[in-house]
Design a protein around this motif. Structure first.
Motif, PDB file in Angstrom:
ATOM      1  N   ARG A   1     -20.747 -10.866  -2.771  1.00  0.00           N
ATOM      2  CA  ARG A   1     -20.538  -9.475  -3.188  1.00  0.00           C
ATOM      3  C   ARG A   1     -20.689  -8.541  -1.989  1.00  0.00           C
ATOM      4  O   ARG A   1     -21.371  -8.870  -1.017  1.00  0.00           O
ATOM      5  CB  ARG A   1     -21.538  -9.089  -4.288  1.00  0.00           C
ATOM      6  N   VAL A   2     -20.053  -7.375  -2.107  1.00  0.00           N
ATOM      7  CA  VAL A   2     -20.172  -6.360  -1.057  1.00  0.00           C
ATOM      8  C   VAL A   2     -20.410  -4.999  -1.698  1.00  0.00           C
ATOM      9  O   VAL A   2     -20.106  -4.777  -2.877  1.00  0.00           O
ATOM     10  CB  VAL A   2     -18.902  -6.298  -0.162  1.00  0.00           C
ATOM     11  N   SER A   3     -20.932  -4.079  -0.912  1.00  0.00           N
ATOM     12  CA  SER A   3     -21.224  -2.736  -1.409  1.00  0.00           C
ATOM     13  C   SER A   3     -19.946  -1.915  -1.564  1.00  0.00           C
ATOM     14  O   SER A   3     -18.875  -2.296  -1.082  1.00  0.00           O
ATOM     15  CB  SER A   3     -22.176  -2.022  -0.450  1.00  0.00           C
ATOM     16  N   GLU A   4     -20.080  -0.744  -2.189  1.00  0.00           N
ATOM     17  CA  GLU A   4     -18.934   0.123  -2.453  1.00  0.00           C
ATOM     18  C   GLU A   4     -18.277   0.603  -1.153  1.00  0.00           C
ATOM     19  O   GLU A   4     -17.058   0.816  -1.114  1.00  0.00           O
ATOM     20  CB  GLU A   4     -19.389   1.322  -3.287  1.00  0.00           C
ATOM     21  N   ASP A   5     -19.059   0.775  -0.099  1.00  0.00           N
ATOM     22  CA  ASP A   5     -18.493   1.212   1.185  1.00  0.00           C
ATOM     23  C   ASP A   5     -17.453   0.220   1.689  1.00  0.00           C
ATOM     24  O   ASP A   5     -16.387   0.607   2.193  1.00  0.00           O
ATOM     25  CB  ASP A   5     -19.604   1.367   2.231  1.00  0.00           C
ATOM     26  N   HIS A   6     -17.760  -1.068   1.570  1.00  0.00           N
ATOM     27  CA  HIS A   6     -16.821  -2.099   2.027  1.00  0.00           C
ATOM     28  C   HIS A   6     -15.602  -2.168   1.100  1.00  0.00           C
ATOM     29  O   HIS A   6     -14.487  -2.451   1.560  1.00  0.00           O
ATOM     30  CB  HIS A   6     -17.516  -3.452   2.093  1.00  0.00           C
ATOM     31  N   VAL A   7     -15.799  -1.918  -0.185  1.00  0.00           N
ATOM     32  CA  VAL A   7     -14.679  -1.930  -1.128  1.00  0.00           C
ATOM     33  C   VAL A   7     -13.683  -0.834  -0.771  1.00  0.00           C
ATOM     34  O   VAL A   7     -12.469  -1.053  -0.754  1.00  0.00           O
ATOM     35  CB  VAL A   7     -15.176  -1.744  -2.584  1.00  0.00           C
ATOM     36  N   MET A   8     -14.194   0.343  -0.467  1.00  0.00           N
ATOM     37  CA  MET A   8     -13.316   1.462  -0.094  1.00  0.00           C
ATOM     38  C   MET A   8     -12.572   1.150   1.202  1.00  0.00           C
ATOM     39  O   MET A   8     -11.389   1.442   1.334  1.00  0.00           O
ATOM     40  CB  MET A   8     -14.147   2.742   0.060  1.00  0.00           C
ATOM     41  N   ARG A   9     -13.266   0.524   2.138  1.00  0.00           N
ATOM     42  CA  ARG A   9     -12.653   0.180   3.426  1.00  0.00           C
ATOM     43  C   ARG A   9     -11.559  -0.874   3.269  1.00  0.00           C
ATOM     44  O   ARG A   9     -10.566  -0.869   4.014  1.00  0.00           O
ATOM     45  CB  ARG A   9     -13.759  -0.318   4.369  1.00  0.00           C
ATOM     46  N   LEU A  10     -11.735  -1.755   2.271  1.00  0.00           N
ATOM     47  CA  LEU A  10     -10.804  -2.867   2.070  1.00  0.00           C
ATOM     48  C   LEU A  10     -10.019  -2.721   0.770  1.00  0.00           C
ATOM     49  O   LEU A  10      -9.624  -3.705   0.154  1.00  0.00           O
ATOM     50  CB  LEU A  10     -11.587  -4.190   2.057  1.00  0.00           C
ATOM     51  N   GLU A  11      -9.755  -1.477   0.369  1.00  0.00           N
ATOM     52  CA  GLU A  11      -9.148  -1.244  -0.940  1.00  0.00           C
ATOM     53  C   GLU A  11      -7.748  -1.875  -1.087  1.00  0.00           C
ATOM     54  O   GLU A  11      -7.316  -2.182  -2.186  1.00  0.00           O
ATOM     55  CB  GLU A  11      -9.069   0.254  -1.239  1.00  0.00           C
ATOM     56  N   ARG A  12      -7.055  -2.104   0.017  1.00  0.00           N
ATOM     57  CA  ARG A  12      -5.735  -2.729  -0.066  1.00  0.00           C
ATOM     58  C   ARG A  12      -5.834  -4.190  -0.523  1.00  0.00           C
ATOM     59  O   ARG A  12      -4.839  -4.793  -0.908  1.00  0.00           O
ATOM     60  CB  ARG A  12      -5.005  -2.643   1.279  1.00  0.00           C
ATOM     61  N   HIS A  13      -7.042  -4.728  -0.490  1.00  0.00           N
ATOM     62  CA  HIS A  13      -7.253  -6.112  -0.922  1.00  0.00           C
ATOM     63  C   HIS A  13      -7.850  -6.198  -2.330  1.00  0.00           C
ATOM     64  O   HIS A  13      -8.230  -7.278  -2.774  1.00  0.00           O
ATOM     65  CB  HIS A  13      -8.173  -6.828   0.063  1.00  0.00           C
ATOM     66  N   GLN A  14      -7.953  -5.036  -3.010  1.00  0.00           N
ATOM     67  CA  GLN A  14      -8.477  -5.056  -4.374  1.00  0.00           C
ATOM     68  C   GLN A  14      -7.475  -5.713  -5.322  1.00  0.00           C
ATOM     69  O   GLN A  14      -6.263  -5.475  -5.254  1.00  0.00           O
ATOM     70  CB  GLN A  14      -8.796  -3.640  -4.856  1.00  0.00           C
ATOM     71  N   LEU A  15      -8.003  -6.550  -6.211  1.00  0.00           N
ATOM     72  CA  LEU A  15      -7.170  -7.307  -7.140  1.00  0.00           C
ATOM     73  C   LEU A  15      -6.880  -6.491  -8.395  1.00  0.00           C
ATOM     74  O   LEU A  15      -7.722  -5.719  -8.862  1.00  0.00           O
ATOM     75  CB  LEU A  15      -7.877  -8.615  -7.516  1.00  0.00           C
ATOM     76  N   ALA A  16      -5.680  -6.686  -8.945  1.00  0.00           N
ATOM     77  CA  ALA A  16      -5.255  -5.988 -10.152  1.00  0.00           C
ATOM     78  C   ALA A  16      -4.925  -7.011 -11.237  1.00  0.00           C
ATOM     79  O   ALA A  16      -4.670  -8.185 -10.951  1.00  0.00           O
ATOM     80  CB  ALA A  16      -4.035  -5.112  -9.849  1.00  0.00           C
ATOM     81  N   ILE A  17      -4.918  -6.553 -12.469  1.00  0.00           N
ATOM     82  CA  ILE A  17      -4.575  -7.429 -13.599  1.00  0.00           C
ATOM     83  C   ILE A  17      -3.174  -8.003 -13.375  1.00  0.00           C
ATOM     84  O   ILE A  17      -2.236  -7.273 -13.061  1.00  0.00           O
ATOM     85  CB  ILE A  17      -4.618  -6.652 -14.929  1.00  0.00           C
ATOM     86  N   GLY A  18      -3.034  -9.308 -13.529  1.00  0.00           N
ATOM     87  CA  GLY A  18      -1.734  -9.954 -13.336  1.00  0.00           C
ATOM     88  C   GLY A  18      -1.540 -10.526 -11.947  1.00  0.00           C
ATOM     89  O   GLY A  18      -0.601 -11.293 -11.722  1.00  0.00           O
ATOM     90  N   ASP A  19      -2.406 -10.160 -11.009  1.00  0.00           N
ATOM     91  CA  ASP A  19      -2.342 -10.784  -9.678  1.00  0.00           C
ATOM     92  C   ASP A  19      -2.696 -12.265  -9.782  1.00  0.00           C
ATOM     93  O   ASP A  19      -3.418 -12.681 -10.691  1.00  0.00           O
ATOM     94  CB  ASP A  19      -3.335 -10.115  -8.717  1.00  0.00           C
ATOM     95  N   ILE A  20      -2.204 -13.032  -8.838  1.00  0.00           N
ATOM     96  CA  ILE A  20      -2.600 -14.436  -8.718  1.00  0.00           C
ATOM     97  C   ILE A  20      -3.252 -14.596  -7.350  1.00  0.00           C
ATOM     98  O   ILE A  20      -2.662 -14.223  -6.331  1.00  0.00           O
ATOM     99  CB  ILE A  20      -1.399 -15.383  -8.866  1.00  0.00           C
ATOM    100  N   VAL A  21      -4.473 -15.081  -7.336  1.00  0.00           N
ATOM    101  CA  VAL A  21      -5.184 -15.293  -6.081  1.00  0.00           C
ATOM    102  C   VAL A  21      -5.167 -16.787  -5.768  1.00  0.00           C
ATOM    103  O   VAL A  21      -5.479 -17.614  -6.616  1.00  0.00           O
ATOM    104  CB  VAL A  21      -6.623 -14.718  -6.140  1.00  0.00           C
ATOM    105  N   TYR A  22      -4.756 -17.093  -4.552  1.00  0.00           N
ATOM    106  CA  TYR A  22      -4.523 -18.474  -4.112  1.00  0.00           C
ATOM    107  C   TYR A  22      -5.521 -18.857  -3.027  1.00  0.00           C
ATOM    108  O   TYR A  22      -5.784 -18.075  -2.119  1.00  0.00           O
ATOM    109  CB  TYR A  22      -3.111 -18.572  -3.508  1.00  0.00           C
TER     110      TYR A  22
END
Length: 413
Positions: free
Chosen positions: A57-78
């Motif tokens: 897990r990571v804090s909210e600061d890292h989530v904001m920094r890496l928001e382009r890597h946030q997963l959405a419903i229907g995505d497939i992670v490989y």
């Protein structure tokens, strides 16, 4: 009517994308914390789902920094490295989590002609996984990249409605399997509670009228574990096989946890178990855990059969589960843990009188029989689902004329 397009083209049509997770330089070991947003790594992808058991897990600061890597419903992670073909569909539960280092994210997009759940099922087919494995780069550690995924040919029904019918048929099997697993968990919890109520809290039938002496009911006694239980260490077979031809099941950690099945031929020195036997893992990270054998077979060297009189088998199984923390904390070995057989043999076990143990077995056996029946149903459902998957996905088994009423969640497209 079936159409075939590459995964890359499907993403283009849907205004989606295939992208690599953050590089190691973007997400360091020091960035992880005990709380925060989960980061999906290849090891977290298990049987088409995301496991939170060991997720980072990571804090909210890292989530904001890496928001382009946030997963959405229907995505497939490989998973990009190692076990090629490991992928999971992102649901509302995982929405907003991060695609981690070592993973690829596939977004087909809202305008794509393919349903993400159908694509997820398609990518689970053995032939498709084999194709991807053959495309992977690297002999020692196979790797995937975005270009390999883009080239994967995807065959699908032209009508989204037909794709949803395939999903609905297979989902019925998935739901039945999950419901049976939940029922098994409830029965196992009931068995644990029965043991604790009778033999830890001493609230067994007619306990109010029972005389106690030195903290134990009269007629009960404390004895050493090794006075009525014996360890019989397993032995590795000469050869491990993928086929059951002229062989029996090889009992190891993978077979006990449902993570894999292999076989071996009987030898003179083979150690064999029967259904219902008690098995303890003696070596490895989960040393000290106890299992019931669901199959007859040859026991591997990391396991021991715990030999005990049948009338005490249920009781000893629950006793060892209840003592798990104590057993595991006394494991030996620094690099590779080992169950401490000497410590277990010295443990004191409270032996009830014959009347109480008989009543306990009567209740316990009825629950255990239900568990075994549910496990058999799961096995049959898994086999049927596995057989149906390629026939439905390939169109050999048509769903076009099936009259299926979709729930509202499946009609939103």
């Amino acid at each position: 009517m079936f159409i075939e397009k590459t995964l890359g083209r499907l993403c283009e049509l849907g205004k989606g994308k295939i992208q690599t997770g953050p590089f190691g330089s973007q997400l360091h070991q020091a960035d992880y914390s005990e709380e925060g947003t989960p980061v999906v790594m290849p090891a977290d992808i298990i049987d088409g789902k995301i496991s939170e058991a060991k997720i980072a897990r990571v804090s909210e600061d890292h989530v904001m920094r890496l928001e382009r890597h946030q997963l959405a419903i229907g995505d497939i992670v490989y998973g990009r490295r190692g076990d090629i073909g490991r992928q999971a569909l992102i649901t509302s539960k995982e929405e907003g989590w991060l695609c981690g280092t070592g993973c690829l994210r596939v977004t087909v997009g809202k305008k794509s002609p393919i349903d993400p759940e159908y694509l997820h099922l398609y990518l689970k087919m053995p032939d498709v996984i084999s194709y991807i494995q053959n495309q992977a780069i690297g002999a020692t550690m196979p790797n995937l990249n975005t270009e390999i995924l883009k080239r994967i040919p995807i065959r699908y029904p032209e009508k989204i409605a037909d794709q949803k019918k395939v999903i609905a048929v297979l989902k019925a099997y998935f739901d039945l399997i999950e419901n049976n697993k939940k029922r098994i968990q409830i029965l196992e919890n009931m068995a644990e509670e029965l043991y604790k109520e009778w033999f830890v809290r001493f609230r067994f039938p007619n306990w109010e009228n029972t005389e106690f002496e030195k903290g134990l009911p009269v007629g009960w006694k404390n004895v050493r574990f090794d006075s009525f239980c014996k360890f019989k260490k397993g032995k590795n077979p000469e050869e491990i096989l993928n086929s059951p031809d002229d062989a029996v099941m090889y009992i190891n950690m993978e077979s006990l946890t449902g993570e894999g099945t292999s076989y071996a031929r009987k030898q003179k020195n083979s150690v064999e178990c029967s259904i219902g036997d008690l098995l303890m893992l003696m070596d490895g990270s989960r040393s000290g855990l106890v299992f019931r054998a669901n199959n007859m077979g040859i026991v591997g060297s990391t396991l021991s059969i715990i030999e005990v009189n049948n009338k005490f088998k249920n009781y000893v199984f629950e006793y060892l589960k209840a003592m798990k923390t104590s057993i595991v904390s006394n494991n030996t070995g620094s690099a590779i843990p080992h169950a401490n057989k000497d410590y277990i043999n010295r443990m004191l076990v409270c032996i009830p009188d014959n009347l109480i143990i008989s009543k306990f077995n009567e209740i316990y056996d009825s629950q255990y029989l239900l568990i075994k029946n549910l496990q058999q149903q799961i096995k049959w459902l898994e086999q049927t689902k596995t057989a149906l998957l390629p026939r439905l996905i390939s169109g050999k088994l048509s769903v076009e004329n099936l009259d299926i009423q979709f729930p509202p969640s499946m009609q939103e497209q």
